[in-house]
Design an enzyme around this catalytic site. Structure first.
Site, short mmCIF file in Angstrom:
data_model
loop_
_atom_site.label_atom_id
_atom_site.label_comp_id
_atom_site.label_asym_id
_atom_site.label_seq_id
_atom_site.Cartn_x
_atom_site.Cartn_y
_atom_site.Cartn_z
N GLU A 31 11.39 7.05 -15.95
CA GLU A 31 11.93 8.41 -15.80
C GLU A 31 12.47 8.60 -14.38
OE1 GLU A 31 8.91 7.76 -17.11
OE2 GLU A 31 9.34 8.24 -19.20
N SER A 73 -1.47 -4.00 -6.12
CA SER A 73 -1.47 -5.30 -6.80
C SER A 73 -2.00 -6.38 -5.87
CB SER A 73 -0.06 -5.67 -7.25
OG SER A 73 0.41 -4.74 -8.19
N THR A 95 8.54 4.68 -12.17
CA THR A 95 8.61 4.72 -13.64
C THR A 95 10.07 4.78 -14.12
OG1 THR A 95 8.58 7.12 -13.75
CG2 THR A 95 6.44 6.03 -13.72
N GLY A 147 0.83 -1.21 0.00
CA GLY A 147 0.00 0.00 0.00
C GLY A 147 0.86 1.25 0.00
N TYR A 148 1.43 1.57 -1.14
CA TYR A 148 2.24 2.78 -1.27
C TYR A 148 1.45 3.87 -2.03
CZ TYR A 148 6.93 1.03 0.18
OH TYR A 148 8.02 0.56 0.87
N SER A 149 1.13 3.60 -3.32
CA SER A 149 0.60 4.65 -4.21
C SER A 149 -0.79 5.11 -3.77
CB SER A 149 0.50 4.13 -5.64
OG SER A 149 1.72 3.62 -6.06
N GLU A 199 12.27 -4.35 -4.14
CA GLU A 199 11.23 -4.51 -5.18
C GLU A 199 11.84 -4.35 -6.57
OE1 GLU A 199 8.03 -1.65 -5.01
OE2 GLU A 199 6.94 -2.65 -6.63
C1 FAD Z 1 1.31 -3.04 -13.03
C2 FAD Z 1 1.41 -2.09 -11.88
C3 FAD Z 1 1.40 -2.58 -10.58
C4 FAD Z 1 1.48 -1.69 -9.50
N1 FAD Z 1 1.43 -2.20 -8.23
C5 FAD Z 1 1.45 -1.35 -7.17
C6 FAD Z 1 1.31 -1.86 -5.84
O1 FAD Z 1 1.18 -3.07 -5.61
N2 FAD Z 1 1.31 -0.98 -4.82
C7 FAD Z 1 1.47 0.36 -5.00
O2 FAD Z 1 1.48 1.08 -4.02
N3 FAD Z 1 1.58 0.88 -6.26
C8 FAD Z 1 1.56 0.06 -7.34
N4 FAD Z 1 1.66 0.56 -8.62
C9 FAD Z 1 1.70 2.02 -8.81
C10 FAD Z 1 3.04 2.57 -9.30
O3 FAD Z 1 4.02 2.51 -8.29
C11 FAD Z 1 2.80 4.00 -9.81
O4 FAD Z 1 1.92 3.91 -10.92
C12 FAD Z 1 4.07 4.68 -10.22
O5 FAD Z 1 4.89 4.95 -9.11
C13 FAD Z 1 3.81 6.00 -10.98
O6 FAD Z 1 2.94 6.83 -10.29
P1 FAD Z 1 1.67 7.45 -11.01
O7 FAD Z 1 0.91 6.35 -11.67
O8 FAD Z 1 0.94 8.26 -10.00
O9 FAD Z 1 2.24 8.38 -12.18
P2 FAD Z 1 2.76 9.88 -12.03
O10 FAD Z 1 3.67 9.97 -10.85
O11 FAD Z 1 1.61 10.81 -12.06
O12 FAD Z 1 3.64 10.05 -13.35
C14 FAD Z 1 3.07 10.36 -14.62
C15 FAD Z 1 4.22 10.52 -15.63
O13 FAD Z 1 5.06 11.63 -15.23
C16 FAD Z 1 6.42 11.20 -15.15
N5 FAD Z 1 7.08 11.90 -14.03
C17 FAD Z 1 6.58 12.11 -12.80
N6 FAD Z 1 7.47 12.76 -12.03
C18 FAD Z 1 8.59 12.94 -12.79
C19 FAD Z 1 9.90 13.52 -12.55
N7 FAD Z 1 10.21 14.06 -11.37
N8 FAD Z 1 10.80 13.52 -13.58
C20 FAD Z 1 10.49 12.96 -14.78
N9 FAD Z 1 9.26 12.40 -15.07
C21 FAD Z 1 8.33 12.38 -14.09
C22 FAD Z 1 6.34 9.72 -14.86
O14 FAD Z 1 7.53 9.05 -15.28
C23 FAD Z 1 5.12 9.30 -15.70
O15 FAD Z 1 5.52 9.08 -17.05
C24 FAD Z 1 1.59 -0.29 -9.73
C25 FAD Z 1 1.61 0.19 -11.05
C26 FAD Z 1 1.52 -0.68 -12.11
C27 FAD Z 1 1.53 -0.14 -13.50
#
Ligand code: FAD
Length: 394
Positions: free
Chosen positions: A379, A165, A377, A131-133, A248
């Site tokens: 990036e 997840s 991500t 439970g992070y995001s 992770e």
């Molecule tokens: C298949 C899958 C499983 C997952 N499982 C889990 C889970 O079990 N538990 C959990 O907690 N989370 C989970 N996640 C979430 C995941 O950790 C987040 O989706 C990820 O950290 C990106 O956050 P966001 O989706 O809010 O995108 P955002 O942070 O909103 O980013 C949007 C875009 O902006 C870019 N960006 C943002 N900040 C910057 C920066 N400073 N410099 C350059 N580019 C930037 C990003 O690279 C991305 O392209 C999962 C995601 C996926 C796809």
């Protein structure tokens, strides 16, 4: 050396005697692995394989015996892995318990938390989720807003997590919450362990483009979590959150080793593009396949070196971002090349016109899009590599 040779022979004999024959067939899908937990029933042979391996502690071979692990040395664990590979045996268990929260508890957990949580992970009895995001905190994770307010011996949690997840299949969650609202955003975060059965926790699966539903939204409404479930110290969760991300990211990269011979790019390319003198007929496809396979070999060797380092006690640091970045980008290249080679067969979704391997290729390709997002991500990994590995200025 003699001891290790004896260990190898005994291990091989034991594996041959105890592994159900069906566990020696290649996995068709990572979801066929056993993830354990209270909510999922597994076929009898999968459950038996888990039980016999867990009994010996070999689901977590290097964890100490007092927490249910195998207590093996680094060299012995390598022998065990090698013998399992030779017999083409599947791992008996996988999951976030073994790969994420378990290693963190071993490093940072109190004795009570280790004794309570590590043995059920080894035995596959409890499945964990992360439970992070949150809707407003992904890349900028430290902005998380899920509140935990102290009430006697409990915290009361309110808020929402997203992209969790397998939250619908998990028994426990490791969760980041905000416990100090005045402190800096990194300073007010606490790392907690939460039973998913606690009143006030509700979970809603999210459906993906690949057709599957591997993650969920998790809602928390007045959820009571005992203060004794804090890992580390109150308001000291951020360094632990980052340490866990190191585990992770290494694990995510590790997943992208080729896992199924029938899916091997070269075999598929030979079949679909044709062969001349034992080589893939089309020089451009041949070149692309060779590049992917060479890059994979480099990644595998580097990962093997890192695994040896980990067994010797080296904790994954910011360099795990290199594995995460490279492994997931390479996996996307591999999946997309596979779809290119399959041509129209690689864009099937369902129906009798497609072979099973073709349908799997389409789904694997779509799933690989998420690999460069989960766990941070690409990036964000590049930012970490630039700042914390290469020491470049902000
Ligand atoms: C298949 C899958 C499983 C997952 N499982 C889990 C889970 O079990 N538990 C959990 O907690 N989370 C989970 N996640 C979430 C995941 O950790 C987040 O989706 C990820 O950290 C990106 O956050 P966001 O989706 O809010 O995108 P955002 O942070 O909103 O980013 C949007 C875009 O902006 C870019 N960006 C943002 N900040 C910057 C920066 N400073 N410099 C350059 N580019 C930037 C990003 O690279 C991305 O392209 C999962 C995601 C996926 C796809």
């Amino acid at each position: 050396m003699a001891d290790l040779d004896t260990f190898r022979e005994e291990t091989r004999r034991w594996l041959v005697e105890h592994a159900p024959p069906s566990m020696r067939t290649p996995l068709r899908n990572p979801d066929d692995l056993c993830w354990g937990g209270r909510k999922t029933r597994y076929p009898a042979d999968v459950q038996r394989w888990l039980d016999v391996m867990a009994e010996r502690g070999w689901t977590a071979p290097t964890w100490p015996r007092e927490y249910g692990g195998g207590g093996l040395s680094r060299a012995e664990a390598k022998v065990l892995a090698g013998e399992m590979a030779k017999l083409r045996l599947r791992p008996p268990l996988t999951g976030f318990g073994l790969t994420m929260i378990g290693p963190l508890l071993l490093q940072e957990g109190s004795e009570d938390l280790k004794r309570e949580h590590l043995p059920p992970i080894v035995r596959g009895q409890i499945r964990w989720c992360q439970g992070y995001s949150e809707p407003g905190a992904g890349s900028d994770l430290a902005s998380l807003q899920t509140k935990a307010v102290r009430d006697g011996d409990d915290f009361i949690l309110n808020g929402q997590k997203v992209w969790t997840s397998y939250a619908d299949k998990a028994d426990w969650m490791f969760i980041l919450v905000r416990t100090d609202f005045e402190a800096s955003k990194h300073g007010g975060i606490t790392f907690l362990l939460m039973d998913m059965e606690t009143p006030g926790v509700s979970v809603r699966p999210i459906k993906l483009i690949s057709g599957s539903s591997p993650f969920c939204e998790t809602f928390l409404s007045d959820v009571h979590v005992p203060v004794r479930n804090v890992v580390g110290r109150i308001n000291g969760g951020w360094p632990l959150a980052k340490a866990l991300l190191g585990h992770e990211r290494t694990m995510i990269a590790d997943v992208f080793k080729e896992r199924d011979d029938s899916q091997r790019l070269i075999a598929v390319a030979r079949r679909h593009v044709g062969e001349v003198d034992g080589r893939v007929a089309d020089p451009v496809v041949r070149d692309r396949v060779a590049q992917v396979e060479m890059d994979q070999a480099c990644l595998d060797l580097t990962l093997a070196r890192a695994r040896d380092g980990a067994k010797a006690g080296h904790r994954p640091g910011p360099e795990s971002s290199i594995f995460k970045y490279y492994g997931t980008e390479l996996n996307q290249r591999r999946r997309s090349l596979m779809v290119d080679i399959l041509g129209p067969g690689g864009i099937g979704w369902e129906g009798p016109g497609f072979e099973e391997a073709e349908l799997r290729a389409t789904r694997d390709w779509l799933r690989s899009r998420g690999n460069t997002i989960e766990g941070g991500t690409s990036e964000i990994q590049l930012n970490i590599i630039a700042k914390r590995v290469l020491g470049l200025p902000d």
